[in-house]
Design a protein around this motif. Structure first.
Motif, mmCIF file in Angstrom:
data_model
loop_
_atom_site.group_PDB
_atom_site.id
_atom_site.type_symbol
_atom_site.label_atom_id
_atom_site.label_comp_id
_atom_site.label_asym_id
_atom_site.label_seq_id
_atom_site.Cartn_x
_atom_site.Cartn_y
_atom_site.Cartn_z
ATOM 1 N N ILE A 1 -9.396 39.158 71.179
ATOM 2 C CA ILE A 1 -8.044 39.676 70.937
ATOM 3 C C ILE A 1 -8.096 40.129 69.536
ATOM 4 C CG2 ILE A 1 -5.795 38.990 70.672
ATOM 5 C CD1 ILE A 1 -6.014 36.458 72.336
ATOM 6 N N ILE A 2 -7.661 41.319 69.700
ATOM 7 C CA ILE A 2 -7.528 42.416 68.418
ATOM 8 C C ILE A 2 -6.050 42.549 67.923
ATOM 9 C CG2 ILE A 2 -8.145 44.707 67.520
ATOM 10 C CD1 ILE A 2 -10.483 44.636 69.579
ATOM 11 N N GLY A 3 -5.954 42.422 66.669
ATOM 12 C CA GLY A 3 -4.554 42.656 66.076
ATOM 13 C C GLY A 3 -4.196 41.500 65.281
ATOM 14 N N LEU B 1 -3.932 51.199 66.292
ATOM 15 C CA LEU B 1 -5.033 51.694 65.747
ATOM 16 C C LEU B 1 -6.328 50.896 65.848
ATOM 17 C CD1 LEU B 1 -3.359 53.444 62.581
ATOM 18 C CD2 LEU B 1 -3.683 54.574 64.857
ATOM 19 N N LEU B 2 -6.327 49.935 65.827
ATOM 20 C CA LEU B 2 -7.250 48.769 65.818
ATOM 21 C C LEU B 2 -7.796 48.664 67.199
ATOM 22 C CD1 LEU B 2 -6.133 45.809 63.405
ATOM 23 C CD2 LEU B 2 -7.613 47.759 62.923
ATOM 24 N N LEU B 3 -6.941 48.532 68.069
ATOM 25 C CA LEU B 3 -7.408 48.689 69.499
ATOM 26 C C LEU B 3 -8.144 49.801 69.931
ATOM 27 C CD1 LEU B 3 -4.241 46.773 71.096
ATOM 28 C CD2 LEU B 3 -6.496 45.810 71.057
ATOM 29 N N PHE B 4 -7.474 51.323 69.486
ATOM 30 C CA PHE B 4 -7.848 52.182 70.091
ATOM 31 C C PHE B 4 -9.337 52.541 69.433
ATOM 32 C CE2 PHE B 4 -8.760 56.903 69.423
ATOM 33 C CZ PHE B 4 -8.244 57.204 70.644
ATOM 34 N N ARG B 5 -9.632 51.950 68.053
ATOM 35 C CA ARG B 5 -10.648 52.309 67.451
ATOM 36 C C ARG B 5 -11.797 51.275 68.193
ATOM 37 N NH1 ARG B 5 -10.068 50.318 61.992
ATOM 38 N NH2 ARG B 5 -8.850 52.177 61.930
ATOM 39 N N ASP C 1 -2.266 62.883 61.380
ATOM 40 C CA ASP C 1 -1.141 63.368 62.351
ATOM 41 C C ASP C 1 -1.359 62.702 63.544
ATOM 42 O OD1 ASP C 1 -3.267 64.964 63.051
ATOM 43 O OD2 ASP C 1 -1.868 66.727 63.379
ATOM 44 N N ALA C 2 -2.557 62.502 64.256
ATOM 45 C CA ALA C 2 -2.915 62.078 65.418
ATOM 46 C C ALA C 2 -2.677 60.577 65.393
ATOM 47 C CB ALA C 2 -4.260 62.134 65.922
ATOM 48 N N ARG C 3 -2.955 59.597 64.547
ATOM 49 C CA ARG C 3 -2.834 58.420 64.122
ATOM 50 C C ARG C 3 -1.011 58.173 64.183
ATOM 51 N NH1 ARG C 3 -7.170 58.603 60.564
ATOM 52 N NH2 ARG C 3 -5.608 58.990 58.769
ATOM 53 N N GLU C 4 -0.465 59.078 63.679
ATOM 54 C CA GLU C 4 0.967 58.904 63.736
ATOM 55 C C GLU C 4 1.704 59.030 64.994
ATOM 56 O OE1 GLU C 4 2.847 61.481 60.851
ATOM 57 O OE2 GLU C 4 1.871 60.584 58.905
#
Length: 431
Positions: free
Chosen positions: A15-17, A194-198, A218-221
């Protein structure tokens, strides 16, 4: 609960987050695991509810017993009782041998009932008996059997509304909801996105032997502002697509590139749980429109029959005298505009008998008749197209209203599931 213990559980179950809502849900799962209480996990589809059922089982005294996850919405209504409680030989057509159900094979363990809101009402009564005294009866048997199974249930629908509308037993709802756990949707977890995407992009880059992608500011936002109606499952699919398709030397993903993978969200006012009720104002108006369209479809058939009859009248060399005589009863009750049938009333004897021969301007009569036929054909085509568009629109609305579940969409439209499937293919509707 110590934050280190929560982090250890996250590492163990992948589990990430670090969002407060996620940590609180894990904390409740850890505390309730040591008991034998029934747990109800709620949350949107794709938010990771099954992971919490595994946490509860692995930290409980039943951890050495069997664990099985069952999707109640994936089992046909006619066989779910047999799957859960077993059946005797000859209990129904095709029951060639006796069979143990899941409540028998997982005795001493844990059963995870996912999509519990899709369970038929009859099966709900059997489940309630198991929860109250551990008893059940195989299909086709009269012998009461005992089982010692812990039930963890999950749903992405609002069971409270389902109870109010008679789709879920109230006593079962309270029996399941002994300890509730709410899994927050991805859009409410902040930087967890962002953590999950990485994590996903790194895993896919290793699997497909490509360079890991990185997001610009800007992509992270943009990623964090997206609502993710499909939650973690949707984010994982996006990460895999980007890893495979964006394989050029520049691994920096800009907002323009990311925008191609984020589909527009049609309903920005999503709720945490899908409502099952049919008594709210929007659903009521939907049903009224549905009934109106049904009436229009019936009227369409009647109007087409009338138009066919009018064409026969116009094409008859005696101005339709014989046809009108054959259909006297119909025309005596039909209140049609004079523009549809340009003849005196049916009761007039002059029309009931063939008209005497007379000199007629054939060219003028032919042109007029062709003009009328063209108008009729054009009207039929326009009306047919309009009604088909309305029918397609109603099917799409019904599917969206019922979360793309054909069974309930067909019930809402008042047609069979097979007919709905045929209409979806006919209109090329994407689900």
């Amino acid at each position: 609960m110590d934050i280190n213990e929560i982090q250890a559980i996250k590492n163990r179950f992948g589990i990430i987050g670090n969002s407060p809502g996620l940590n609180y849900a894990i904390n409740v799962a850890i505390q309730v695991a040591a008991t034998d209480l029934t747990v109800l996990i709620t949350g949107e589809s794709g938010s990771g509810k099954e992971s919490f059922s595994k946490i509860i089982h692995s930290l409980s005294s039943r951890k050495h017993g069997p664990f099985i996850a069952i999707n109640c919405g994936a089992i046909p209504e006619g066989t779910i009782d047999s799957e859960l409680f077993g059946h005797e030989k000859g209990a129904f057509t095709g029951a060639l041998d006796a069979r143990k159900g899941y409540f028998e094979t997982t005795n001493g363990g844990t059963i995870f009932l996912d999509e519990i809101g899709e369970m038929p009402v009859g099966t709900q009564a059997r489940l309630l008996r198991v929860l109250e005294n551990g008893e059940y009866i195989r299909v086709g048997s009269s012998k009461v059997m005992k089982t010692d199974v812990r039930v963890v249930a999950a749903t992405n629908v609002n069971l409270r509304e389902a109870v109010n509308h008679g789709k879920f037993r109230e006593d079962l709802y309270y029996r399941l909801n002994t300890v509730p756990i709410f899994v927050p949707p991805l859009r409410e977890r902040g930087e967890d996105i962002l953590l999950l995407f990485r994590k996903f992009t790194n895993d896919f880059a290793e699997r497909y032997r490509t360079k890991p992608v990185r997001l610009t500011a800007d992509a992270r936002e943009m990623l964090m502002a997206y609502e993710f109606p499909g939650n973690i499952r949707q984010l994982k699919n996006i990460a895999e697509q980007i890893t495979i398709l964006e394989t050029n030397n520049d691994t920096q993903i800009t907002s323009e590139t990311l925008h191609r993978y984020l589909h527009p969200v049609q309903n920005s006012s999503r709720r945490a749980l899908v409502p099952l009720g049919a008594g709210d104002e929007s659903t009521t108006s939907f049903s009224e429109r549905e009934l109106l369209y049904k009436v229009l479809f019936d009227m369409r058939r009647d109007v087409n029959e009338l138009k066919k009859l009018v064409r026969e009248v116009l094409q008859n060399e005696h101005y339709g005298g014989d046809i009108l005589n054959d259909h006297k009863e119909l025309f005596s009750t039909l209140s049609a505009p004079d523009s549809l049938v340009n003849t005196p009333p049916v009761e007039t004897p002059r029309l009931l008998a063939p008209a005497p021969p007379r000199t007629v301007d054939l060219d003028r009569y032919s042109d007029a008749r062709s003009e009328i036929e063209d108008v009729i054909h054009e009207t039929e085509e326009d009306e047919s197209l309009s009604l088909e568009e309305k029918e397609k629109e109603m099917i799409i609305k019904a599917l969206r209203k019922n979360n793309n579940k054909r069974k309930y969409a067909a019930q809402a439209l008042g047609i069979s599931e097979r007919t709905l499937y045929r209409k979806i293919k006919q209109y090329n509707i994407e689900e």
